[in-house]
Design an enzyme around this catalytic site. Structure first.
Site, PDB file in Angstrom:
ATOM      1  N   ARG A   1      -4.679  -7.401  -5.987  1.00  0.00           N
ATOM      2  CA  ARG A   1      -3.669  -7.195  -4.927  1.00  0.00           C
ATOM      3  C   ARG A   1      -4.030  -8.077  -3.789  1.00  0.00           C
ATOM      4  NH1 ARG A   1      -1.881  -1.696  -3.182  1.00  0.00           N
ATOM      5  NH2 ARG A   1      -4.227  -1.129  -3.208  1.00  0.00           N
TER       6      ARG A   1
ATOM      7  N   CYS B   1     -38.435  31.030  20.267  1.00  0.00           N
ATOM      8  CA  CYS B   1     -37.654  31.479  19.291  1.00  0.00           C
ATOM      9  C   CYS B   1     -36.180  31.822  20.024  1.00  0.00           C
ATOM     10  CB  CYS B   1     -38.089  32.919  18.653  1.00  0.00           C
ATOM     11  SG  CYS B   1     -36.784  33.616  17.635  1.00  0.00           S
TER      12      CYS B   1
ATOM     13  N   ASP C   1      -7.961   5.819  -9.889  1.00  0.00           N
ATOM     14  CA  ASP C   1      -9.094   5.313  -8.773  1.00  0.00           C
ATOM     15  C   ASP C   1      -9.714   4.150  -9.475  1.00  0.00           C
ATOM     16  OD1 ASP C   1     -10.137   5.052  -6.410  1.00  0.00           O
ATOM     17  OD2 ASP C   1     -11.627   6.552  -6.908  1.00  0.00           O
TER      18      ASP C   1
ATOM     19  N   LYS D   1      -2.791  13.082  -1.806  1.00  0.00           N
ATOM     20  CA  LYS D   1      -4.073  12.999  -1.962  1.00  0.00           C
ATOM     21  C   LYS D   1      -4.561  14.475  -2.426  1.00  0.00           C
ATOM     22  CE  LYS D   1      -5.268   8.657  -0.989  1.00  0.00           C
ATOM     23  NZ  LYS D   1      -6.625   8.044  -0.507  1.00  0.00           N
TER      24      LYS D   1
ATOM     25  N   GLU E   1       2.932  10.596 -10.697  1.00  0.00           N
ATOM     26  CA  GLU E   1       1.833   9.904 -11.632  1.00  0.00           C
ATOM     27  C   GLU E   1       0.653  10.313 -10.933  1.00  0.00           C
ATOM     28  OE1 GLU E   1       2.985   5.725 -11.331  1.00  0.00           O
ATOM     29  OE2 GLU E   1       5.290   6.381 -11.382  1.00  0.00           O
TER      30      GLU E   1
ATOM     31  N   TYR F   1      -3.795   1.001 -17.343  1.00  0.00           N
ATOM     32  CA  TYR F   1      -2.736   1.649 -17.486  1.00  0.00           C
ATOM     33  C   TYR F   1      -1.491   1.192 -16.745  1.00  0.00           C
ATOM     34  CZ  TYR F   1      -5.259   5.397 -19.736  1.00  0.00           C
ATOM     35  OH  TYR F   1      -6.080   6.192 -20.641  1.00  0.00           O
TER      36      TYR F   1
ATOM     37  N   CYS G   1     -35.700  35.892  19.682  1.00  0.00           N
ATOM     38  CA  CYS G   1     -36.646  36.809  20.555  1.00  0.00           C
ATOM     39  C   CYS G   1     -37.407  36.161  21.493  1.00  0.00           C
ATOM     40  CB  CYS G   1     -37.371  37.488  19.359  1.00  0.00           C
ATOM     41  SG  CYS G   1     -38.656  36.517  18.828  1.00  0.00           S
TER      42      CYS G   1
ATOM     43  N   CYS H   1     -41.178  31.688  13.609  1.00  0.00           N
ATOM     44  CA  CYS H   1     -41.216  32.668  14.712  1.00  0.00           C
ATOM     45  C   CYS H   1     -42.325  33.570  14.508  1.00  0.00           C
ATOM     46  CB  CYS H   1     -40.052  33.678  14.853  1.00  0.00           C
ATOM     47  SG  CYS H   1     -40.355  34.721  16.237  1.00  0.00           S
TER      48      CYS H   1
ATOM     49  N   SER I   1       0.824  -1.059   0.161  1.00  0.00           N
ATOM     50  CA  SER I   1      -0.169   0.068   0.042  1.00  0.00           C
ATOM     51  C   SER I   1       0.815   1.102   0.048  1.00  0.00           C
ATOM     52  CB  SER I   1      -0.759  -0.020   1.280  1.00  0.00           C
ATOM     53  OG  SER I   1      -1.879  -0.745   1.335  1.00  0.00           O
ATOM     54  N   LEU I   2       0.272   2.330  -0.165  1.00  0.00           N
ATOM     55  CA  LEU I   2       0.921   3.596  -0.290  1.00  0.00           C
ATOM     56  C   LEU I   2       0.726   4.290   1.250  1.00  0.00           C
ATOM     57  CD1 LEU I   2       0.610   4.814  -3.610  1.00  0.00           C
ATOM     58  CD2 LEU I   2       2.518   3.824  -2.636  1.00  0.00           C
TER      59      LEU I   2
ATOM     60  N   GLU J   1      -3.037  -0.054 -13.337  1.00  0.00           N
ATOM     61  CA  GLU J   1      -4.562  -0.056 -12.720  1.00  0.00           C
ATOM     62  C   GLU J   1      -5.374  -0.364 -13.954  1.00  0.00           C
ATOM     63  OE1 GLU J   1      -4.083   1.172  -9.762  1.00  0.00           O
ATOM     64  OE2 GLU J   1      -6.046   1.788  -9.211  1.00  0.00           O
TER      65      GLU J   1
ATOM     66  N   CYS K   1     -38.973  39.769  14.248  1.00  0.00           N
ATOM     67  CA  CYS K   1     -37.875  39.128  14.820  1.00  0.00           C
ATOM     68  C   CYS K   1     -36.833  39.128  13.740  1.00  0.00           C
ATOM     69  CB  CYS K   1     -38.218  37.520  14.705  1.00  0.00           C
ATOM     70  SG  CYS K   1     -36.897  36.428  15.398  1.00  0.00           S
TER      71      CYS K   1
ATOM     72  N   LYS L   1      -2.716   9.367  -9.755  1.00  0.00           N
ATOM     73  CA  LYS L   1      -3.209   8.195  -9.032  1.00  0.00           C
ATOM     74  C   LYS L   1      -4.490   7.791  -9.518  1.00  0.00           C
ATOM     75  CE  LYS L   1      -3.405   6.346  -4.121  1.00  0.00           C
ATOM     76  NZ  LYS L   1      -4.833   5.911  -4.465  1.00  0.00           N
TER      77      LYS L   1
ATOM     78  N   LYS M   1       7.019   9.491  -6.679  1.00  0.00           N
ATOM     79  CA  LYS M   1       8.129   8.411  -6.383  1.00  0.00           C
ATOM     80  C   LYS M   1       9.391   9.064  -6.506  1.00  0.00           C
ATOM     81  CE  LYS M   1       5.207   4.842  -8.322  1.00  0.00           C
ATOM     82  NZ  LYS M   1       5.060   3.897  -9.614  1.00  0.00           N
TER      83      LYS M   1
HETATM   84 ZN    ZN Z   1     -38.139  35.372  16.741  1.00  0.00          ZN
END
Ligand code: ZN
Length: 687
Positions: free
Chosen positions: A139, A429, A120, A335, A116, A247, A432, A447, A85-86, A197, A452, A118, A311
């Site tokens: 993997r 409220c 997904d 990332k 490179e 790739y 108020c 309210c 893993s990385l 990948e 208000c 990465k 790398k």
């Molecule tokens: Zn109010």
């Protein structure tokens, strides 16, 4: 938030079990209930706690190993070399720290890098015997993978037979004659292993989902899920239908290359697709530029990319740097800013909008998402809170896609500690204290006080205004926007704003967002008089606020002051005294003061009048103009020497200073028997 060791231990246990649960879904069942970014965020929290409490690390912590377990339905394949893993870097600081760390291991080397994109997708190991594709494996757990050769054979960009490069081609890419001969021999007679990948492009993903929708089949969650699901199943016809791409990014054989970048040239000569976006970077600064530029432009790529793999370019340094824990030291996954992260919800505040509707906003533990720090997320209404099953204290996933206020996408109930609190719509409220009514037939609460919104807007605007705290750039228009987005409901909220909260607002460029945050934070230490004036206590203007500040010296003392003492202040009518007295005895107001204090807002101590200050405790009135001082200068001088300024003569007046052309105040003072001095005497007193 700082956790005690005991709390940290509990939190880490919960995080481990939650992460393991999602990893099992993700790696073994190809199902995904939360995004990769959210899972990363949980792992990052666990990792940080482990850094803080290394004694609490357990050997099977998900931070310590490569994910995935080979599935029983596939034949198992042992990898010739582990598929590691990385390690992840989430910020510029992380990647610079990495360089600092590895530089110490190879102090005499000038480090350069190969970057490179990465992809997904799904990492694959392809073995070619005598030039022919024989085994392709996933993997798995890093040591043992699954044999998916048949499925991989349907991917057109994987050559079934390696192209044999000519010797001249090999010399051109950095091999010497002997190495070139050996390479050709390895291809023709030996074994070559290529890693890369397998991915699904965005275009294929969209087309397939359209098709599946028409056919009523389950939709693919994302391109990674699409790629994984196609490869890790037993019917290679399905893989063919999915039109995956491959790739290449590594060659396991040691053929004598000096630079990692050169292996890409060979991969291409062997007949593999490589990413032409990849780039040689001569230092860490160029690495960061490469990362930032693709982070901005990733949307333009035909495939999903979640970062940059950095790398070390000199291959002879790889064995020197070695492997530690789950991954090699000589490469790093840098990332892109995640659009989803996990954080905790500290509180829910209710904001009254222009129409009187109450809208809830989540106040978060500040967190970086999409490259900026945010502290708020929208919740829309009570129904949304119920749909999410949200409680205060919950760990949640928030999403910030583009420049909008983040939203809460998911609650992670497994991470609850038992201390979480229900969220209820307020009965009164919060602005108020009026009755809150549910709008019939709607999800909204309102309210009942029609003024208000206007009152609250005025209150907030007043605080930021010139005479009060005077916060640059925080005018009524901006404040209205902040209310509308649920970012502020009382003045203490100004101090919790983060840059990322402002960026989504209209007329906020990056610059103005950071400027406003700076302007607000610059005014955290406030003169007592301005602070009191800013509170907007009824009948208390700028002058009377100064009287209060000078007389009492601290906010605590003003708050404790009895009615009688307030009443005895110069220029203080009974109405004003009562207004101040009541303001500091109102629960809402006291809570506001606590919130201000917790947000780091402080009042500056007023220098208390010393004993020998000649005007101490005296109410001084000025009448007529002075020759050597302006009125304001005279007032300042009097205050400095402990006096209070009054505008009118009364029984409480201690001294009248008379300048040119005095008004009726003079007669009144004489009538009341008050001490009167002229400019000359005044100047002597203040000397
Ligand atoms: Zn109010």
């Amino acid at each position: 938030m700082i956790l005690s060791k005991e709390e940290a231990k509990k939190r880490m246990e919960k995080l481990r079990s939650e992460i393991n649960h999602h990893r099992y879904l993700y790696h073994v069942l190809d199902r995904q209930k939360i995004s990769d970014a959210a899972l990363d965020s949980l792992k990052n929290e666990l990792y940080k706690l482990e850094m803080e409490y290394p004694e609490l690390i357990v050997p099977d912590s998900p931070t310590q190993r490569v994910g995935g377990k080979p599935l029983d339905k596939f034949t198992k394949v042992k990898h010739s070399q582990p598929m590691t893993s990385l390690f992840d870097a989430f910020s510029q600081q992380d990647i610079k720290d990495w360089e600092t760390r590895i530089s110490k291991l190879v102090p005499d080397e000038r480090l350069d890098y190969y970057c490179e994109l990465k992809l997904d997708g799904l990492a694959m190991a392809l073995k070619y015997k005598q030039g022919v594709f024989t085994v392709g494996a996933t993997r798995g757990d890093g040591k043992i993978g699954e044999d998916v050769t048949q499925n991989l054979k349907t991917i057109e960009s994987i050559p079934l037979q390696l192209r044999v490069p000519g010797e001249a081609e090999l010399l051109k890419i950095g091999l010497n004659e002997k190495q070139a001969k050996e390479t050709v021999r390895a291809i023709n007679q030996g074994e070559v292993e290529v890693r890369g990948e397998a991915i699904m492009t965005k275009k294929v993903f969209i087309e397939l989902n359209k098709k599946y929708e028409r056919e009523g089949r389950a939709l693919l969650a994302n391109t990674r899920n699409g790629a994984a699901g196609s490869i890790r199943q037993l019917d290679s016809k399905i893989t063919a239908e999915r039109k995956l791409d491959f790739y290449a990014y590594a060659l396991v054989n040691e053929l004598g290359f000096i630079k990692h970048s050169d292996t890409f040239s060979l991969l291409q000569l062997l007949g593999f697709k490589i990413l032409h976006h990849n780039k040689y970077c001569r230092n860490i600064g160029t690495v960061i530029d490469f990362h930032d530029s693709w982070e901005k432009n990733r949307g333009k790529l035909p495939f999903e990319v979640d970062g940059v793999v950095v790398k070390v370019n000199k291959l002879d340094l790889w064995p020197k740097l070695g492997v530690v824990g789950k991954g090699p030291r000589y490469m790093m996954a840098y990332k892109f800013a995640a659009e989803q992260v996990t954080t905790k919800i500290k509180n829910v505040v209710w904001q009254v909008g222009r129409t009187g509707i109450l809208t809830p906003t989540a106040v978060l533990e500040a967190v970086q998402v999409g490259g900026v720090i945010v502290s708020h997320a929208t919740l829309h209404n009570m129904d949304e809170i119920e749909r999410l099953g949200l409680k205060i204290g919950d760990t949640i996933i928030i999403e910030r896609a583009g420049d909008v206020i983040p939203k809460v996408v998911q609650v992670l109930p497994n991470l609850r500690s038992g201390q979480e609190k229900e969220i209820k719509a307020p009965k009164k409220c919060p602005m108020c204290d009026s009755e809150v009514v549910k709008v019939s037939g709607e999800v909204a609460y309102r309210c009942s006080n029609t003024n208000c919104y206007a009152i609250n807007l005025r209150r907030l605007t007043h605080w930021a205004s010139k005479g009060a705290i005077d916060i640059d750039g925080l005018g009524p228009k901006i404040i209205e926007q902040l209310i509308k987005e649920g970012l502020v409901s009382d003045i203490s909220d100004f101090y919790n704003l983060k840059e990322g909260d402002l960026k989504p607002l209209e007329r906020f460029a990056d610059k103005s967002a950071s400027n406003l945050i700076a302007a607000i934070n610059n005014k955290k230490e406030i003169e007592l008089a301005k602070f009191i004036y800013g509170l907007g206590i009824r009948h208390i203007g700028e002058e009377t606020a100064i009287v209060l500040a000078n007389h009492f010296g601290s906010l605590e003392k003003v708050a404790e002051a009895g009615l009688e003492e307030l009443d005895s202040l110069p220029d203080f009518g009974g109405v004003m005294a009562r207004s101040v007295y009541e303001w500091f005895r109102d629960k809402h107001n006291l809570n506001l003061l606590i919130r201000l204090k917790n947000s780091g807002v402080k009042t500056k101590e007023v220098k208390q009048a010393k004993k020998d200050l000649i005007f101490k405790g005296k109410s001084v009135v000025l009448t007529g103009s002075l020759n050597s001082l302006t009125r304001d200068e005279a007032k300042a001088k009097i205050r400095e020497l402990g006096g209070d300024i009054s505008s009118a003569v009364s029984k409480k007046t201690g001294l009248l200073v008379v300048g040119n052309e005095p008004g009726s105040k003079y007669d009144k003072a004489e009538e009341l028997g008050i001490k009167i001095i002229n400019e000359e005497e005044f100047l002597r007193m203040i000397k």
